[in-house]
Design a protein around this motif. Structure first.
Motif, PDB file in Angstrom:
ATOM      1  N   ASP A 156       0.828  -1.216   0.000  1.00  0.00           N
ATOM      2  CA  ASP A 156       0.000   0.000   0.000  1.00  0.00           C
ATOM      3  C   ASP A 156       0.857   1.259   0.000  1.00  0.00           C
ATOM      4  OD1 ASP A 156      -2.182  -1.598  -0.009  1.00  0.00           O
ATOM      5  OD2 ASP A 156      -2.587  -1.434   2.151  1.00  0.00           O
ATOM      6  N   GLU A 157       2.049   1.157   0.592  1.00  0.00           N
ATOM      7  CA  GLU A 157       2.927   2.334   0.666  1.00  0.00           C
ATOM      8  C   GLU A 157       4.006   2.325  -0.425  1.00  0.00           C
ATOM      9  OE1 GLU A 157       2.800   0.467   4.027  1.00  0.00           O
ATOM     10  OE2 GLU A 157       0.820   1.384   3.886  1.00  0.00           O
ATOM     11  N   LEU A 158       3.893   1.414  -1.351  1.00  0.00           N
ATOM     12  CA  LEU A 158       4.947   1.279  -2.359  1.00  0.00           C
ATOM     13  C   LEU A 158       5.087   2.561  -3.194  1.00  0.00           C
ATOM     14  CD1 LEU A 158       6.934  -0.917  -3.219  1.00  0.00           C
ATOM     15  CD2 LEU A 158       5.264  -1.751  -4.862  1.00  0.00           C
ATOM     16  N   GLY A 159       3.974   3.158  -3.552  1.00  0.00           N
ATOM     17  CA  GLY A 159       4.028   4.441  -4.257  1.00  0.00           C
ATOM     18  C   GLY A 159       4.068   4.320  -5.764  1.00  0.00           C
ATOM     19  N   PHE A 160       4.029   3.101  -6.274  1.00  0.00           N
ATOM     20  CA  PHE A 160       3.925   2.908  -7.734  1.00  0.00           C
ATOM     21  C   PHE A 160       3.267   1.551  -7.976  1.00  0.00           C
ATOM     22  CE2 PHE A 160       8.096   1.303  -6.483  1.00  0.00           C
ATOM     23  CZ  PHE A 160       8.146   0.071  -7.086  1.00  0.00           C
ATOM     24  N   PRO A 161       2.594   1.386  -9.108  1.00  0.00           N
ATOM     25  CA  PRO A 161       1.924   0.111  -9.377  1.00  0.00           C
ATOM     26  C   PRO A 161       2.892  -0.955  -9.887  1.00  0.00           C
ATOM     27  CG  PRO A 161       1.401   1.713 -11.093  1.00  0.00           C
ATOM     28  CD  PRO A 161       2.306   2.412 -10.131  1.00  0.00           C
ATOM     29  N   LEU A 162       2.642  -2.195  -9.487  1.00  0.00           N
ATOM     30  CA  LEU A 162       3.415  -3.319 -10.009  1.00  0.00           C
ATOM     31  C   LEU A 162       2.682  -3.872 -11.230  1.00  0.00           C
ATOM     32  CD1 LEU A 162       4.382  -5.146  -6.701  1.00  0.00           C
ATOM     33  CD2 LEU A 162       5.878  -3.830  -8.222  1.00  0.00           C
ATOM     34  N   SER A 163       3.359  -3.860 -12.358  1.00  0.00           N
ATOM     35  CA  SER A 163       2.685  -4.359 -13.560  1.00  0.00           C
ATOM     36  C   SER A 163       3.009  -5.824 -13.818  1.00  0.00           C
ATOM     37  CB  SER A 163       3.056  -3.512 -14.779  1.00  0.00           C
ATOM     38  OG  SER A 163       4.443  -3.503 -14.949  1.00  0.00           O
ATOM     39  N   LEU A 164       4.023  -6.360 -13.123  1.00  0.00           N
ATOM     40  CA  LEU A 164       4.389  -7.766 -13.340  1.00  0.00           C
ATOM     41  C   LEU A 164       5.218  -8.266 -12.168  1.00  0.00           C
ATOM     42  CD1 LEU A 164       4.242  -9.933 -15.733  1.00  0.00           C
ATOM     43  CD2 LEU A 164       6.621  -9.332 -16.167  1.00  0.00           C
ATOM     44  N   LEU A 165       4.970  -9.520 -11.814  1.00  0.00           N
ATOM     45  CA  LEU A 165       5.813 -10.207 -10.838  1.00  0.00           C
ATOM     46  C   LEU A 165       6.477 -11.354 -11.579  1.00  0.00           C
ATOM     47  CD1 LEU A 165       6.447 -10.578  -7.711  1.00  0.00           C
ATOM     48  CD2 LEU A 165       4.732 -12.400  -7.808  1.00  0.00           C
ATOM     49  N   MET A 166       7.796 -11.408 -11.564  1.00  0.00           N
ATOM     50  CA  MET A 166       8.444 -12.473 -12.338  1.00  0.00           C
ATOM     51  C   MET A 166       9.561 -13.176 -11.581  1.00  0.00           C
ATOM     52  SD  MET A 166      10.965 -10.655 -15.108  1.00  0.00           S
ATOM     53  CE  MET A 166      12.208 -11.947 -14.909  1.00  0.00           C
ATOM     54  N   SER A 167       9.831 -14.413 -12.026  1.00  0.00           N
ATOM     55  CA  SER A 167      10.997 -15.154 -11.574  1.00  0.00           C
ATOM     56  C   SER A 167      11.519 -15.922 -12.783  1.00  0.00           C
ATOM     57  CB  SER A 167      10.633 -16.091 -10.421  1.00  0.00           C
ATOM     58  OG  SER A 167      11.813 -16.619  -9.846  1.00  0.00           O
ATOM     59  N   HIS A 168      12.658 -16.568 -12.641  1.00  0.00           N
ATOM     60  CA  HIS A 168      13.282 -17.201 -13.806  1.00  0.00           C
ATOM     61  C   HIS A 168      13.725 -18.610 -13.440  1.00  0.00           C
ATOM     62  CE1 HIS A 168      15.081 -17.185 -17.722  1.00  0.00           C
ATOM     63  NE2 HIS A 168      16.328 -17.196 -17.299  1.00  0.00           N
ATOM     64  N   LEU A 169      13.418 -19.572 -14.322  1.00  0.00           N
ATOM     65  CA  LEU A 169      13.755 -20.974 -14.075  1.00  0.00           C
ATOM     66  C   LEU A 169      15.221 -21.249 -14.425  1.00  0.00           C
ATOM     67  CD1 LEU A 169      10.534 -22.498 -15.667  1.00  0.00           C
ATOM     68  CD2 LEU A 169      11.100 -22.497 -13.215  1.00  0.00           C
ATOM     69  N   ALA A 170      15.898 -21.995 -13.560  1.00  0.00           N
ATOM     70  CA  ALA A 170      17.314 -22.294 -13.789  1.00  0.00           C
ATOM     71  C   ALA A 170      17.509 -23.541 -14.643  1.00  0.00           C
ATOM     72  CB  ALA A 170      18.030 -22.470 -12.450  1.00  0.00           C
ATOM     73  N   CYS A 171      16.558 -24.464 -14.614  1.00  0.00           N
ATOM     74  CA  CYS A 171      16.768 -25.779 -15.239  1.00  0.00           C
ATOM     75  C   CYS A 171      15.589 -26.207 -16.101  1.00  0.00           C
ATOM     76  CB  CYS A 171      17.013 -26.838 -14.164  1.00  0.00           C
ATOM     77  SG  CYS A 171      18.375 -26.447 -13.067  1.00  0.00           S
ATOM     78  N   ALA A 172      14.897 -25.253 -16.704  1.00  0.00           N
ATOM     79  CA  ALA A 172      13.686 -25.587 -17.472  1.00  0.00           C
ATOM     80  C   ALA A 172      13.993 -26.513 -18.641  1.00  0.00           C
ATOM     81  CB  ALA A 172      13.024 -24.317 -17.970  1.00  0.00           C
ATOM     82  N   ASP A 173      15.241 -26.510 -19.123  1.00  0.00           N
ATOM     83  CA  ASP A 173      15.605 -27.393 -20.236  1.00  0.00           C
ATOM     84  C   ASP A 173      15.757 -28.846 -19.785  1.00  0.00           C
ATOM     85  OD1 ASP A 173      17.812 -26.470 -18.743  1.00  0.00           O
ATOM     86  OD2 ASP A 173      19.199 -26.981 -20.352  1.00  0.00           O
ATOM     87  N   GLU A 174      15.755 -29.078 -18.475  1.00  0.00           N
ATOM     88  CA  GLU A 174      15.780 -30.449 -17.934  1.00  0.00           C
ATOM     89  C   GLU A 174      14.500 -30.649 -17.125  1.00  0.00           C
ATOM     90  OE1 GLU A 174      19.567 -31.543 -15.902  1.00  0.00           O
ATOM     91  OE2 GLU A 174      20.149 -29.516 -16.487  1.00  0.00           O
ATOM     92  N   PRO A 175      13.430 -31.099 -17.804  1.00  0.00           N
ATOM     93  CA  PRO A 175      12.108 -31.134 -17.156  1.00  0.00           C
ATOM     94  C   PRO A 175      12.088 -31.927 -15.842  1.00  0.00           C
ATOM     95  CG  PRO A 175      11.950 -31.726 -19.484  1.00  0.00           C
ATOM     96  CD  PRO A 175      13.391 -31.565 -19.202  1.00  0.00           C
ATOM     97  N   ASP A 176      12.970 -32.910 -15.695  1.00  0.00           N
ATOM     98  CA  ASP A 176      12.931 -33.733 -14.487  1.00  0.00           C
ATOM     99  C   ASP A 176      13.813 -33.205 -13.362  1.00  0.00           C
ATOM    100  OD1 ASP A 176      11.158 -35.454 -15.712  1.00  0.00           O
ATOM    101  OD2 ASP A 176      12.785 -36.650 -16.609  1.00  0.00           O
ATOM    102  N   HIS A 177      14.480 -32.104 -13.599  1.00  0.00           N
ATOM    103  CA  HIS A 177      15.352 -31.561 -12.552  1.00  0.00           C
ATOM    104  C   HIS A 177      14.510 -31.109 -11.353  1.00  0.00           C
ATOM    105  CE1 HIS A 177      18.429 -29.333 -10.484  1.00  0.00           C
ATOM    106  NE2 HIS A 177      19.326 -29.745 -11.368  1.00  0.00           N
ATOM    107  N   PRO A 178      14.887 -31.538 -10.148  1.00  0.00           N
ATOM    108  CA  PRO A 178      14.061 -31.217  -8.966  1.00  0.00           C
ATOM    109  C   PRO A 178      13.942 -29.711  -8.685  1.00  0.00           C
ATOM    110  CG  PRO A 178      16.131 -32.288  -8.334  1.00  0.00           C
ATOM    111  CD  PRO A 178      16.023 -32.414  -9.813  1.00  0.00           C
ATOM    112  N   LEU A 179      14.890 -28.926  -9.187  1.00  0.00           N
ATOM    113  CA  LEU A 179      14.823 -27.481  -8.925  1.00  0.00           C
ATOM    114  C   LEU A 179      13.580 -26.847  -9.558  1.00  0.00           C
ATOM    115  CD1 LEU A 179      16.157 -25.074  -7.588  1.00  0.00           C
ATOM    116  CD2 LEU A 179      17.725 -24.892  -9.523  1.00  0.00           C
ATOM    117  N   ASN A 180      13.098 -27.419 -10.674  1.00  0.00           N
ATOM    118  CA  ASN A 180      11.901 -26.864 -11.326  1.00  0.00           C
ATOM    119  C   ASN A 180      10.706 -26.838 -10.382  1.00  0.00           C
ATOM    120  OD1 ASN A 180      13.002 -26.374 -13.946  1.00  0.00           O
ATOM    121  ND2 ASN A 180      12.982 -28.577 -14.301  1.00  0.00           N
ATOM    122  N   ALA A 181      10.404 -27.994  -9.803  1.00  0.00           N
ATOM    123  CA  ALA A 181       9.232 -28.100  -8.926  1.00  0.00           C
ATOM    124  C   ALA A 181       9.386 -27.183  -7.713  1.00  0.00           C
ATOM    125  CB  ALA A 181       9.048 -29.547  -8.491  1.00  0.00           C
ATOM    126  N   ARG A 182      10.640 -27.078  -7.217  1.00  0.00           N
ATOM    127  CA  ARG A 182      10.868 -26.220  -6.047  1.00  0.00           C
ATOM    128  C   ARG A 182      10.627 -24.753  -6.395  1.00  0.00           C
ATOM    129  NH1 ARG A 182      15.930 -28.479  -4.361  1.00  0.00           N
ATOM    130  NH2 ARG A 182      16.962 -26.463  -4.545  1.00  0.00           N
TER     131      ARG A 182
END
Ligand SMILES: *Cc1c(COP(=O)(O)O)cnc(C)c1O
Length: 371
Positions: free
Chosen positions: A157-183
């Motif tokens: 509420d006190e941020l003072g500007f609108p957030l237009s997007l919340l993002m994160s980035h996958l480290a191992c998306a090219d390895e679908p079975d890598h446990p880091l994806n699910a985490r």
């Protein structure tokens, strides 16, 4: 002189960008991720294919949100696309706030000092300008820690500007079975729940081509749009880049003689060798070359696949064309390095690198054209 201006007659290579394939790839990805929206990542001069041609084509294909890495790229993109939503991934460098305002760009904020600077800037100009928030869930590169993100959510509420997007980035998306994806998925879900009403984005190309649970509101594909192969279990979309190299010279090599630096290739028979007018200064990886012990990449000459031989020089490379009829090929003709069945994926693997590096290294000395 930009490479677009290098006349074909002078050029050591011809780079052809297939704009209809680019548009089709974007639309295919958008179709596969619906109902999520599909952005386009155009950092690095649109992965080396050229920002101007790529951006206008992608806009016409329906893309409305774009990601670049740097402010300078955002500015160039804004000149091309006056109405696009443009996010700058690498964060808000000190002193650049005004430029974001001048060009209507959205910084992707990923640290407390960056958030503070954007707050102060918005306060100073009396305008609440939207920005995106990057939360790190396992990449340990950019982005707030999850704990910092919780803190921002609590004080929204006190941020003072609108957030237009919340993002994160996958480290191992090219390895679908890598446990880091699910985490990462689980952590991002929990954080996104703290920001109701803010669009969420987690997936790059590899994520976009997989489990829809990773799609959220907006996906951010880059490499798949340009015809690269982001994951081994999914076929690449249409090739966008075709690369042909000029044959500068054809020579005969006696049995037992060597070719190129280090004498790394020894002719085991009387050979005909085509010398092509491009090398590592044009972005052809040195590791695509060959030696007596280790084969390298291939080129298509007069419709036949021929092996590269010896080391790749700065401006030249050699191809064994002994098995091709003598009158089928002449100096001045072109040999294909990408296209005619030779894929980006294949060249990358021969060069012990990835599609991304091949594309973003594409040389500036080619004659470039769009088809
Ligand atoms: C480069 C990048 C992308 C696009 O990744 P691809 O693997 O090319 O699809 C998406 N998000 C972020 C944060 C990136 O840096």
């Amino acid at each position: 002189m930009t490479s677009r201006d290098i006349p074909l007659a002078e050029a050591g290579g011809l780079l052809t960008i297939d704009l209809s394939a680019l548009a089709a790839n974007y639309q295919e990805l958008a179709r596969r991720v619906a109902p999520a929206a599909c952005a386009a990542v155009v950092k690095g001069d649109a992965y080396g294919i050229g920002l101007a041609t790529a951006a206008t084509t992608l806009w016409q294909a329906g893309a409305r949100s774009f990601f670049v890495a740097l402010l300078s790229e955002g500015r160039a993109l804004r000149d091309l696309l006056p109405d696009a939503e443009i996010f700058v991934l690498n964060g808000l460098f000190p002193g650049t706030e005004t430029a974001y305002q001048d060009h209507d760009l959205r910084p992707v904020l990923g640290s407390a000092p960056e958030i503070e600077r954007w707050q102060h800037f918005c306060e100073r100009i009396g305008e609440a300008r939207p920005a995106a928030l990057h939360v790190d869930t396992g990449m340990n590169r950019l982005g707030l820690t999850p704990a910092e993100a919780v803190h921002v959510a609590e004080g929204r509420d006190e941020l003072g500007f609108p957030l237009s997007l919340l993002m994160s980035h996958l480290a191992c998306a090219d390895e679908p079975d890598h446990p880091l994806n699910a985490r990462q998925l689980e952590d991002f879900r929990a954080i996104a729940a703290l920001f109701p009403g803010v669009r969420a984005s987690l997936s790059n190309s590899a994520g976009a081509l997989g489990d829809p649970a990773y799609h959220f509101d907006l996906v951010r594909p880059g490499i798949a749009v340009y015809g690269g192969r982001p994951r081994a279990d999914v076929a690449p979309l249409r090739p966008v880049v075709r690369l042909e190299l000029r044959i500068a010279r054809i020579r005969h090599v006696h049995e037992g003689e060597t070719v190129g630096y280090g004498g790394a290739h020894t002719a085991i028979r009387p050979s005909r060798v085509a010398i092509l007018s491009a090398g590592y200064a044009d972005g052809i990886p040195r590791l695509a070359g060959a030696s007596d012990l280790c084969p390298g990449a291939e080129a298509v000459v007069a419709g036949h696949r021929c092996p590269l031989i010896g080391r790749i020089s700065m401006d030249l490379l050699a191809v064994d064309i002994t098995d091709i009829a003598e009158d089928a090929v002449r100096p001045g003709d072109f040999a294909t390095l990408l296209g005619d069945g030779l894929t980006l994926d294949n060249l990358a693997r021969h060069s012990r690198t990835i599609d991304y590096e091949i594309l973003t290294s594409l040389g500036r000395r080619y004659h470039r054209r769009s088809a």
